[in-house]
Design an enzyme around this catalytic site. Sequence first.
Site, PDB file in Angstrom:
ATOM      1  N   ARG A 137     -10.476   0.483  14.820  1.00  0.00           N
ATOM      2  CA  ARG A 137     -10.384   1.229  13.562  1.00  0.00           C
ATOM      3  C   ARG A 137     -11.349   0.544  12.614  1.00  0.00           C
ATOM      4  O   ARG A 137     -12.523   0.400  12.959  1.00  0.00           O
ATOM      5  CB  ARG A 137      -8.918   1.221  13.091  1.00  0.00           C
ATOM      6  N   MET A 180      10.860  24.728   3.223  1.00  0.00           N
ATOM      7  CA  MET A 180      10.062  24.000   2.240  1.00  0.00           C
ATOM      8  C   MET A 180      10.957  23.284   1.228  1.00  0.00           C
ATOM      9  O   MET A 180      10.665  22.155   0.815  1.00  0.00           O
ATOM     10  CB  MET A 180       9.105  24.951   1.515  1.00  0.00           C
ATOM     11  N   TYR A 224      15.159  30.033   8.806  1.00  0.00           N
ATOM     12  CA  TYR A 224      14.009  30.744   9.390  1.00  0.00           C
ATOM     13  C   TYR A 224      14.021  30.707  10.911  1.00  0.00           C
ATOM     14  O   TYR A 224      14.256  29.658  11.515  1.00  0.00           O
ATOM     15  CB  TYR A 224      12.700  30.127   8.914  1.00  0.00           C
ATOM     16  N   LYS A 273       0.843  -1.210   0.000  1.00  0.00           N
ATOM     17  CA  LYS A 273       0.000   0.000   0.000  1.00  0.00           C
ATOM     18  C   LYS A 273       0.876   1.257   0.000  1.00  0.00           C
ATOM     19  O   LYS A 273       2.095   1.171   0.260  1.00  0.00           O
ATOM     20  CB  LYS A 273      -0.888  -0.014   1.244  1.00  0.00           C
TER      21      LYS A 273
HETATM   22  C1  PLP Z   1      -0.318  -1.619   6.864  1.00  0.00           C
HETATM   23  C2  PLP Z   1      -0.969  -2.885   7.217  1.00  0.00           C
HETATM   24  C3  PLP Z   1      -0.219  -4.059   7.400  1.00  0.00           C
HETATM   25  C4  PLP Z   1       1.291  -4.077   7.434  1.00  0.00           C
HETATM   26  O1  PLP Z   1       1.736  -3.475   8.650  1.00  0.00           O
HETATM   27  P1  PLP Z   1       3.310  -3.334   8.973  1.00  0.00           P
HETATM   28  O2  PLP Z   1       3.342  -2.820  10.350  1.00  0.00           O
HETATM   29  O3  PLP Z   1       3.837  -2.365   7.973  1.00  0.00           O
HETATM   30  O4  PLP Z   1       3.900  -4.671   8.815  1.00  0.00           O
HETATM   31  C5  PLP Z   1      -0.912  -5.239   7.596  1.00  0.00           C
HETATM   32  N1  PLP Z   1      -2.251  -5.256   7.630  1.00  0.00           N
HETATM   33  C6  PLP Z   1      -2.996  -4.139   7.493  1.00  0.00           C
HETATM   34  C7  PLP Z   1      -4.486  -4.208   7.573  1.00  0.00           C
HETATM   35  C8  PLP Z   1      -2.391  -2.912   7.292  1.00  0.00           C
HETATM   36  O5  PLP Z   1      -3.124  -1.800   7.165  1.00  0.00           O
END
Ligand code: PLP
Length: 382
Positions: free
Chosen positions: A135, A315, A267, A41
């Site tokens: 979640r 930036m 800055y 992802k």
């Molecule tokens: C991101 C994610 C993972 C992987 O988690 P890591 O801590 O990066 O290994 C696995 N399952 C779900 C549902 C996630 O959102």
Amino acid sequence: MSVHPPLSPGMAVLDIDLAALTHNTATLRARVGRPLMAVVKADGYGHGIVESARAALAGGADALGVTILDEARTLRGAGIEARVLSWLHTPGTDFAWALGAGVELGVSTIEALEAIADAGDGGVVHLKIDTGLGRAGCPPDQWPALVARAAELESARRVRIAGVWSHFAFADAPGHPTVQAQITALHEAAEVARASGLDGFALHIANSAASLTDPGAWCDMVRPGVSLYGLDPMGGDPSEYDLWPAMRASARVLMVKEVPAGTGVSYGLTYTTSRATRLAVVPVGYADGIPRAASGRAPVTIDGVRYPIAGRVCMDQFVVDVGDADVHAGDEVVLWGDAAYDEPTAQEWADAAGTIHYEIVARAGGRFARRHHNDLRGRAHG
Ligand SMILES: *Cc1c(COP(=O)(O)O)cnc(C)c1O
């Protein structure tokens, strides 16, 4: 996606070592000895989704995990035919495309389950139970209704339930009591699913932390992400698990100038030179994912010498006080890479910014050019 034109090649680069990704996947896969879903992802945690997916598959990944269907679309568009699970679906998601493309779907609600069945027959579904993360995931009190409906739809051959799964809240604290409580809750949810007539599904809950530390969490499949990119989710030294960091962030010194003692830098003038010295200007900043919160603290190396950032990250640039070191415009500045090569680490940047290394690598972008290498360090092929 970059909204800026990349800097001219070599000005600022994320070098991605695909051999490290392949090695890390093979290492994890051997450790757990069961199917591994490589999570790619968020553009492969900033490493490139397609390249990361291919490298993980080369290392023996059995499936790929993504959040949204657009990511699955990118994988299929690149010709990747491996199993893909996608688990975040907003109302109106085009499930018909997912069915046609053979993309498996994570489901937390009856509404999503019905929408998948309505989109066509044969959707492959993984039912997600909230075992304590609070979640996504079906709340436990609604789980019996979700699995009962899933069993009806499955016996009508409208969907196939391939998984029952969940996600940890605190697996990066191995031994924390919530870890075992979540595993127990997952097994209980599976029992409820079986009592409804579902069977043959895979149980999965283990992220990287659990894949590295808790065999009791491995179940039928593991879903590591960050560890595949060579980072230790507990924040320690990844080499202890034989993991190789896959991202190396570097930039070229833009200019070096001599300044007197008492010169304020960047800055807010939060840094003042204590002696006559030389300042090196580095042309990346928070628009490129360099955390401003790391101002005055995060380490870089130039020619093997370590320096903290002097003053605020802007930036587009930050400054390093290099004293009388022999530093010139065009020299390479390493922001983070691999401690085994005496480079600062994404973990050190995370510590400096008060965040986690996931955020450091996933947000790196902007004007960095990204280059993929088969074996950046020359360690995979001798
Ligand atoms: C991101 C994610 C993972 C992987 O988690 P890591 O801590 O990066 O290994 C696995 N399952 C779900 C549902 C996630 O959102």
